[in-house]
Design an enzyme around this catalytic site. Structure first.
Site, PDB file in Angstrom:
ATOM      1  N   GLU A  23       0.002 -12.876 -17.470  1.00  0.00           N
ATOM      2  CA  GLU A  23      -0.647 -12.462 -16.230  1.00  0.00           C
ATOM      3  C   GLU A  23      -1.372 -11.130 -16.424  1.00  0.00           C
ATOM      4  O   GLU A  23      -0.793 -10.210 -17.006  1.00  0.00           O
ATOM      5  CB  GLU A  23       0.388 -12.296 -15.122  1.00  0.00           C
ATOM      6  CG  GLU A  23      -0.286 -12.143 -13.765  1.00  0.00           C
ATOM      7  CD  GLU A  23       0.700 -11.995 -12.615  1.00  0.00           C
ATOM      8  OE1 GLU A  23       1.899 -11.828 -12.853  1.00  0.00           O
ATOM      9  OE2 GLU A  23       0.220 -12.032 -11.476  1.00  0.00           O
TER      10      GLU A  23
ATOM     11  N   GLU B  86      10.943 -10.618  -8.698  1.00  0.00           N
ATOM     12  CA  GLU B  86      10.462 -11.730  -9.527  1.00  0.00           C
ATOM     13  C   GLU B  86      10.945 -13.074  -8.983  1.00  0.00           C
ATOM     14  O   GLU B  86      10.214 -14.063  -9.016  1.00  0.00           O
ATOM     15  CB  GLU B  86      10.896 -11.561 -10.984  1.00  0.00           C
ATOM     16  CG  GLU B  86      10.453 -10.256 -11.639  1.00  0.00           C
ATOM     17  CD  GLU B  86       8.985  -9.906 -11.439  1.00  0.00           C
ATOM     18  OE1 GLU B  86       8.169 -10.835 -11.285  1.00  0.00           O
ATOM     19  OE2 GLU B  86       8.656  -8.705 -11.405  1.00  0.00           O
TER      20      GLU B  86
ATOM     21  N   HIS C 213       8.873 -14.475  -6.269  1.00  0.00           N
ATOM     22  CA  HIS C 213       7.648 -15.110  -6.769  1.00  0.00           C
ATOM     23  C   HIS C 213       7.842 -16.590  -7.137  1.00  0.00           C
ATOM     24  O   HIS C 213       6.862 -17.321  -7.234  1.00  0.00           O
ATOM     25  CB  HIS C 213       7.187 -14.418  -8.053  1.00  0.00           C
ATOM     26  CG  HIS C 213       6.368 -13.178  -7.851  1.00  0.00           C
ATOM     27  ND1 HIS C 213       5.291 -13.114  -7.004  1.00  0.00           N
ATOM     28  CD2 HIS C 213       6.442 -11.965  -8.451  1.00  0.00           C
ATOM     29  CE1 HIS C 213       4.753 -11.897  -7.087  1.00  0.00           C
ATOM     30  NE2 HIS C 213       5.443 -11.181  -7.952  1.00  0.00           N
TER      31      HIS C 213
ATOM     32  N   GLU D 113       1.729 -10.324  -4.669  1.00  0.00           N
ATOM     33  CA  GLU D 113       2.451  -9.080  -4.928  1.00  0.00           C
ATOM     34  C   GLU D 113       2.940  -8.393  -3.659  1.00  0.00           C
ATOM     35  O   GLU D 113       4.031  -7.844  -3.638  1.00  0.00           O
ATOM     36  CB  GLU D 113       1.604  -8.135  -5.779  1.00  0.00           C
ATOM     37  CG  GLU D 113       1.267  -8.696  -7.164  1.00  0.00           C
ATOM     38  CD  GLU D 113       2.500  -9.113  -7.977  1.00  0.00           C
ATOM     39  OE1 GLU D 113       3.621  -8.741  -7.603  1.00  0.00           O
ATOM     40  OE2 GLU D 113       2.325  -9.838  -8.972  1.00  0.00           O
TER      41      GLU D 113
HETATM   42  N1  BES Z   1       3.404 -10.281 -11.356  1.00  0.00           N
HETATM   43  C1  BES Z   1       3.874  -9.028 -11.787  1.00  0.00           C
HETATM   44  C2  BES Z   1       3.695  -8.811 -13.279  1.00  0.00           C
HETATM   45  C3  BES Z   1       2.413  -8.143 -13.614  1.00  0.00           C
HETATM   46  C4  BES Z   1       2.292  -6.789 -13.448  1.00  0.00           C
HETATM   47  C5  BES Z   1       1.348  -8.845 -14.089  1.00  0.00           C
HETATM   48  C6  BES Z   1       1.086  -6.192 -13.759  1.00  0.00           C
HETATM   49  C7  BES Z   1       0.162  -8.242 -14.381  1.00  0.00           C
HETATM   50  C8  BES Z   1       0.028  -6.901 -14.224  1.00  0.00           C
HETATM   51  C9  BES Z   1       5.347  -8.858 -11.469  1.00  0.00           C
HETATM   52  O1  BES Z   1       5.807  -9.651 -10.448  1.00  0.00           O
HETATM   53  C10 BES Z   1       5.495  -7.457 -11.032  1.00  0.00           C
HETATM   54  O2  BES Z   1       5.005  -7.130 -10.000  1.00  0.00           O
HETATM   55  N2  BES Z   1       6.144  -6.638 -11.836  1.00  0.00           N
HETATM   56  C11 BES Z   1       6.252  -5.228 -11.595  1.00  0.00           C
HETATM   57  C12 BES Z   1       7.673  -4.862 -11.251  1.00  0.00           C
HETATM   58  C13 BES Z   1       8.054  -5.250  -9.855  1.00  0.00           C
HETATM   59  C14 BES Z   1       9.507  -4.963  -9.587  1.00  0.00           C
HETATM   60  C15 BES Z   1       7.240  -4.542  -8.812  1.00  0.00           C
HETATM   61  C16 BES Z   1       5.819  -4.521 -12.863  1.00  0.00           C
HETATM   62  O3  BES Z   1       5.793  -5.156 -13.906  1.00  0.00           O
HETATM   63  O4  BES Z   1       5.496  -3.348 -12.795  1.00  0.00           O
HETATM   64 ZN    ZN Z   2       5.146  -9.195  -8.607  1.00  0.00          ZN
END
Ligand code: BES
Ligand code: ZN
Length: 914
Positions: free
Chosen positions: A163, A340, A343, A362
Site C-alpha cells: 500500500e 488494522e 480495516h 483511514e
Molecule cells: N493502511 C495503513 C498502512 C499504510 C500507511 C499504508 C502509510 C501506506 C502508507 C495502516 O492501516 C495504517 O494506517 N498504519 C499506521 C498505523 C496506524 C495505527 C495508524 C502506520 O503505519 O503508520
Molecule cells: Zn490504516
C-alpha cells in the site's frame, strides 16, 4: 493537485517476436524517444478478474523470480494493454485468447508512469484474455514492495508491503484499488521455513533437490492489489479461536514472531481476539476469510498494514515484553492492532474507488479503533483520549492555508503517498465522530453495517457511505441533507470558529461563524463551493446542565440564536468537543468559565476541560483573545486531577516553550512548576499497582515536573538514572520501573558526560527489545553537548547501528533538542541527495522530516535558508505539501514572536508565585 505526466522520455523497449529469442532480448535493451501524455492511471475498461502468481524469492542472494498469469476482461478496442510494473525485469510476455497465442509486437516499460505497455500489431477485440508474464527482481531495493528483512546472525526473511502503489514492484499488475480480483498464490520457501499469504495454505510440494518447497494457497476472495501479502520466515506462532457469535464461522487467529520473542505476542494476540470479536458484532458482517494471521517484521517502513488475512506490523507496534513495556507502549500496540483489524471490513471488504477517498479507509479505521478499545478496555477511557491522540493536533494543521480537504484529488504515487496524513486519519476520524454525535451511536452502527453489506467486495466513494447512513439521519432530521452537511466538512479544508455574543434578551446568545486560521493576517480566498462556511451542529452545557439537542447552524445563515433558561449564568458550547470547531466567548463569559473550572464544576466533563484549554490557547495564538485569558484559564490546573486535561496542558506548555527563546522559557518553567506541584506531591515514585489511566496520569505529572525543572523531580530522575546506568552490567542492576523509563532515561541523559553517553550507546547496541531500543535511541539524543549529538548523528547513519526504518526518527529526536536543531538542519541540507537516494522522494517520512526539523525556526534568516534549500532541490516528491506546511509554520512563528512573546512574558513574570 491532479497532474498529468507529460512524457518525452527514453523508453526501454523489449522487442519480442518469438519466444526463443526472449532471453536474449532483455540483454539487448534498446531505447527510443516517444512523446506521449499519460495520466499514470490505467484504462477503466480493461479489468483483471483473476491472478495466478508464482514467486520464488532467494533469501541468500536477495533476488526473486516470478510468473504471473492474469485473466482480464477488456471492453475497449485498442492495440495495446497497459498495466503497472516498477523495478522488475520483464523477461517474457504472452497474451492468449481462448488458449490461442495473440502475437505481441513489443512490450515497453514506460518508467515515468510505472507501466508496462503490451503492444499488438492488430487492434484487440473486446472480451476475455490471459496475460502471462515472467519477471525477476531484487528484494534489497527498499522496504516496500517485496523485500528482504534482516534478522539476527545474518539470517533473513522476506515480506511484502504494497500500500499504496508498491504491488507493482513485486509483480506486474493492475495496481489500482478499484481493480479487485481473486488470487491463486504459490510461494517457494526453504524447507524449514513457513510461507504465509492472505489465504490458508492448501498444498505443498517438495522440490526435487529437497531443499525447497512450493506452497500453494487457497483462492482468495476478490481484493485490491495493495492488500496482497507474502511472507517467508522461520517464525513460530500462537493461536486462538475467534468466536463469531453465529455471525459467520469461527476461525483461527494466529500471531507470529521470531522464536526468541514468542513471549512477547500474548498482549497483541489477546487484544486481537477481543477486537475481532467486537468488530464482528458491531458490523454484523462475518469475517470473510478462513484464517487471520498477524506478524511482526523487523524491517518495517510504517507502523502496520492491513493486508487481508495477514496483517504485518513493525515490532514496536506489536511485540510487548511485560517486563519492559510501559502502559503507553501497550496502549499503542492495542491501538495499532485495533486499527488494522477495523480495516478487515472497512478498507478490505469495502474499499475506496480511488485514493481521493482514502479517508474512508483511514479516517474510519482511526475512529473504529477508538470504539473497539473503548468497548473492550473501558477503563482506558479511549473516547476521552480521542482529543489528545487524534483531534487537537489536526486542529492545528487544519488551521493553516497549507491544509487540504478530506476528499482530495490525487493522481501520482507521490500525491497518493502524501495524503496518508493527519487530515485523512485524524480529521477523517474527528468528522466521523461528529457525524455519530448528531446521528446517534446506534443509527451510526446500523448505517455502517448496511454499507458494508451492500458494497462488500466492491468499491465506493464518500457519497455511498452517506447514502447508507441517510435513512437513519432522516429519522432524526427529516428536513436536512446529510450529503450537504458532510460536504461542507469533507470538501473544503479548515473549520469554523464560532463566536458567541450577547443577544437582545439576557438569556440569548448570538452565534456567528468564520474560518479559523492561526495567522490572523491571512485572508482565505473564497475558492470553495461552500465559501469556507460550514453546516455546524451546536450542542451546549450551561449552569443548568447539558443540552444534547442539536441546534443547526447552516452555512448560509448569518447567525443562529441560542436561548438558555432565565437563570443560567454561563454556557459552554460543543459538548465534549464532539463538533470539529472552536468557540470564542465574550471576555466576561471566559471569566465565568474559568471560575467554573476552578470550582471543579461537575458540569464540565474531562473532555470539556481539555477542550477549553485547547481552544483558549489556540485562540490566543491566533490573536482572537489575549494570552492573559488563556494563561489565566490554565491556572485552574492547580485543582485538575485527571489525565486528559493534564496531557492537553502539557502539550500546550511544550509548544509554548518551543516558541519562547531559551532564557524566556525559564519563566514558563517556573509558572508550570506552580501548577503541577499540588498533584506532583500526591504522586509516588515507587512502583505501584495503579489502573492504566491513573498510571498515565502519574507518568505525565512526574515527567512534566521534570521537564519544567522542578528541583525535587530533577534530582530524583538524575539519581535514579545514574543508579541504573552505573549498576548496568553488574550483578545488582537497579532497574527503573517500566512506566518511568522513557522520561527518566531522557532527562537523566540531558546533562550526560561523554562517558555516560558511550555507556548508554553500548547498552543500546546490546538491547534486543524493540520498544526498549526506542526509549534508548530517544535518550541518546538528550544531551546538551553538541559534540555528542554530532557523533550520534554520524553513528546513526550506519545501518549496522540503526535500522533505516528508525534513522529519520532519530534525526527528528536530535533536531527536537534545541542544542541539536542547527546541527541537523545543516546535515539534512548537505546530505539531501544521499537521503533521497536512501529513502526516495516517495517517502512521506522523508517529506515530514522538513517540518519536523524546522518547526521551531522563528527568524527571517531561517526562512530564507529554507527557501534557498527548496529552490536548490525543487523536486519534493511526496514531501511537497510538507514543505508548504513547514514554510507556513515558520512564518507564523516569526509573527508569533513579534506579537505575543512580550505579553506572554508579562503574564509569566507576574505569576511566578500563585
Ligand atoms: N493502511 C495503513 C498502512 C499504510 C500507511 C499504508 C502509510 C501506506 C502508507 C495502516 O492501516 C495504517 O494506517 N498504519 C499506521 C498505523 C496506524 C495505527 C495508524 C502506520 O503505519 O503508520
Ligand atoms: Zn490504516
Amino acid at each position: 493537485m491532479c497532474k498529468l505526466f507529460s512524457i518525452v522520455r527514453c523508453f526501454t523497449i523489449i522487442n519480442k517476436i518469438t519466444s526463443n529469442n526472449l532471453y536474449r532480448s532483455i540483454h539487448s535493451f534498446r531505447t527510443m524517444e516517444r512523446t506521449e501524455t499519460l495520466s499514470g492511471r490505467l484504462s477503466p475498461l480493461v479489468r483483471p478478474t483473476h491472478y495466478n502468481l508464482f514467486l520464488r524469492p532467494d533469501l541468500n542472494s536477495g533476488l526473486f523470480q516470478g510468473t504471473v498469469k492474469i485473466d482480464i476482461t477488456t471492453k475497449e478496442e485498442k492495440n495495446y494493454i497497459n498495466l503497472h510494473t516498477k523495478f522488475l525485469n520483464i523477461t517474457s510476455v504472452k497474451v492468449l485468447k481462448n488458449n490461442v497465442d495473440i502475437p505481441v509486437s513489443k512490450y515497453i516499460e514506460i518508467k515515468q508512469a510505472e507501466q508496462l505497455s503490451i503492444n499488438f500489431d492488430k487492434t484487440l477485440e473486446t472480451g476475455i484474455y490471459n496475460i502471462e508474464i515472467d519477471f525477476n527482481g531484487d528484494l534489497t531495493h527498499s522496504f516496500v514492495g517485496f523485500y528482504l528483512s534482516k534478522l539476527k546472525d545474518n539470517r533473513t526473511m522476506v515480506a511484502s508491503k504494497f500500500e499504496p502503489t508498491y504491488a507493482r514492484q513485486a509483480f506486474p499488475c493492475f495496481d489500482e484499488p478499484d481493480f479487485k480480483a481473486t488470487y491463486d498464490i504459490s510461494l517457494v520457501k526453504p524447507l524449514s521455513y513457513v510461507a504465509l499469504s492472505n489465504m490458508n495454505a492448501i498444498s505443498s510440494k517438495v522440490e526435487d533437490d529437497r531443499q525447497f518447497e512450493i506452497v500453494t494457497f487457497a483462492t482468495s476472495v476478490p481484493m485490491s492489489t495493495y492488500l496482497a501479502c507474502f511472507v517467508i520466515c522461520d517464525f513460530d506462532f500462537k493461536q486462538n479461536e475467534i468466536n463469531s457469535n453465529g455471525i459467520g464461522k469461527n476461525f483461527i487467529l494466529r500471531s507470529f514472531s521470531q522464536k526468541h520473542q514468542m513471549h512477547k505476542i500474548d498482549f497483541a494476540q489477546d487484544i486481537g481476539k477481543r477486537a475481532t470479536e467486537f468488530y464482528i458484532k458491531y458490523y454484523e458482517v462475518p469475517f470473510p476469510l478462513p484464517k487471520l494471521d498477524m506478524i511482526a517484521i523487523p524491517d518495517y517502513v510504517s507502523g502496520a498494514t492491513e493486508h487481508w488475512g495477514l496483517i504485518t506490523y513493525r515490532e514496536t507496534s506489536f511485540l510487548v515484553d511485560e517486563t519492559t513495556a510501559s502502559s503507553r507502549n501497550k496502549i499503542n500496540v492495542a491501538n495499532t492492532v485495533a486499527h488494522e483489524l477495523a480495516h478487515m471490513w472497512f478498507g478490505n471488504l469495502v474499499t475506496m474507488k480511488w485514493w481521493d477517498d482514502l479517508w474512508l479507509n483511514e479516517g474510519f479505521a482511526s475512529y473504529m479503533q477508538v470504539k473497539a478499545l473503548n468497548a473492550i478496555e473501558p477503563s482506558w477511557t479511549m473516547m476521552d483520549q480521542f482529543l489528545i491522540k487524534t483531534m487537537h493536533s489536526v486542529l492545528v494543521t487544519d488551521a493553516k492555508l497549507s491544509s487540504h480537504s478530506i476528499v482530495q484529488s490525487v493522481a501520482t504515487p507521490d500525491e497518493i503517498t502524501a495524503i496518508f496524513d493527519s487530515i485523512s486519519y485524524n480529521k477523517g476520524a474527528s468528522v466521523l465522530r461528529m457525524l455519530e454525535g448528531f446521528i446517534g451511536e446506534e443509527n451510526f452502527r446500523l448505517g455502517v453495517s448496511d454499507y458494508l453489506k451492500k458494497y462488500k467486495y466492491s468499491n465506493t466513494i464518500t457519497k455511498d457511505l452517506l447514502a447508507s447512513l441517510e435513512p437513519y439521519f432522516k429519522k432524526e432530521y427529516p428536513n436536512l441533507s446529510i450529503f450537504y452537511i458532510m460536504d461542507t466538512w469533507t470538501r473544503q479544508m479548515g473549520y469554523p470558529l464560532l463566536t458567541l455574543s450577547k443577544g437582545d434578551q439576557p438569556n440569548q446568545y448570538v452565534v456567528t461563524q468564520k474560518r479559523f486560521l492561526l495567522d490572523p493576517e491571512v485572508t482565505s480566498t473564497n475558492d470553495t463551493d461552500y465559501k469556507y462556511r460550514w453546516f455546524v451542529p451546536i450542542t451546549y452545557t450551561s449552569s443548568n446542565g447539558t443540552n444534547r439537542n442539536i441546534i443547526w447552524f447552516p452555512d448560509t445563515a448569518e447567525n443562529v440564536v441560542v436561548t438558555v433558561g432565565e437563570a443560567e449564568s454561563w454556557i459552554k458550547i460543543n459538548n465534549k468537543q464532539i463538533g470539529y470547531y472552536r468557540v470564542n466567548y465574550p471576555l466576561e463569559m471566559w471569566q465565568k468559565l474559568i471560575e467554573q473550572l476552578k470550582a471543579k464544576s461537575e458540569q464540565l466533563t474531562i473532555s470539556d476541560r481539555s477542550h477549553l484549554l485547547d481552544d483558549a490557547f489556540a485562540l490566543a495564538e491566533a490573536r482572537v483573545i489575549p494570552y492573559d485569558v488563556a494563561l489565566s484559564l490554565s491556572s485552574y490546573l492547580r485543582v485538575e486531577e485527571d489525565y486528559v486535561p493534564w496531557e492537553t496542558a502539557a502539550r500546550i506548555f511544550l509548544s509554548l516553550s518551543d516558541k519562547l527563546t531559551n532564557s524566556l522559557s525559564d519563566n514558563l518553567n517556573i509558572y508550570v512548576q506552580q501548577l503541577v506541584k499540588p498533584l506532583y506531591e500526591k504522586q509516588i515514585w515507587q512502583k505501584t499497582n495503579l489502573g492504566v489511566i491513573e498510571g498515565l496520569l502519574r507518568t505525565r505529572i512526574l515527567s512534566l515536573a521534570t521537564r519544567c525543572q522542578l528541583p525535587d523531580a530533577q534530582a530524583k530522575v538524575r539519581t535514579m538514572f545514574l543508579n541504573w546506568l552505573n549498576s548496568h552490567g553488574t550483578e545488582n542492576v537497579l532497574t527503573i520501573e517500566t512506566d518511568l523509563r522513557d522520561f527518566v532515561y531522557y532527562y537523566g541523559m540531558q546533562s550526560a558526560t561523554q562517558q555516560e553517553w558511550e555507556k548508554l550507546w553500548n547498552i543500546y547496541l546490546e538491547e534486543e527489545d524493540a520498544q526498549e531500543q526506542t526509549k534508548l535511541r530517544h535518550a541518546l539524543a538528550a544531551p546538551r553537548d553538541t559534540t555528542i549529538l554530532r557523533k550520534y548523528l554520524t553513528l546513526a547513519w550506519d545501518e549496522k547501528n540503526i535500522r533505516s526504518q528508525d534513522y529519520l526518527t532519530v534525526v527528528g529526536y536530535i533536531s527536537g533538542n534545541p542544542s541539536g536543531t542547527a546541527l541537523v538542519w545543516d546535515d539534512v541540507r548537505t546530505r539531501w541527495t544521499e537521503l533521497v537516494g536512501r529513502f526516495s522522494l516517495n517517502s512521506r517520512y522523508l517529506g515530514n522530516l522538513i517540518p519536523t526539523v524546522t518547526s521551531s525556526f522563528n527568524t527571517q534568516l531561517k526562512l530564507k535558508e529554507m527557501e534557498v534549500f527548496f529552490d536548490q532541490y525543487p523536486e519534493a516528491g511526496a514531501g511537497a505539501a510538507s514543505r508548504r506546511r513547514a514554510l507556513e509554520t515558520v512564518k507564523n512563528n516569526i509573527k508569533w514572536t513579534d506579537h505575543n512573546q512580550a505579553s506572554v512574558l508579562d503574564f509569566l513574570k507576574n505569576h511566578q508565585q500563585i
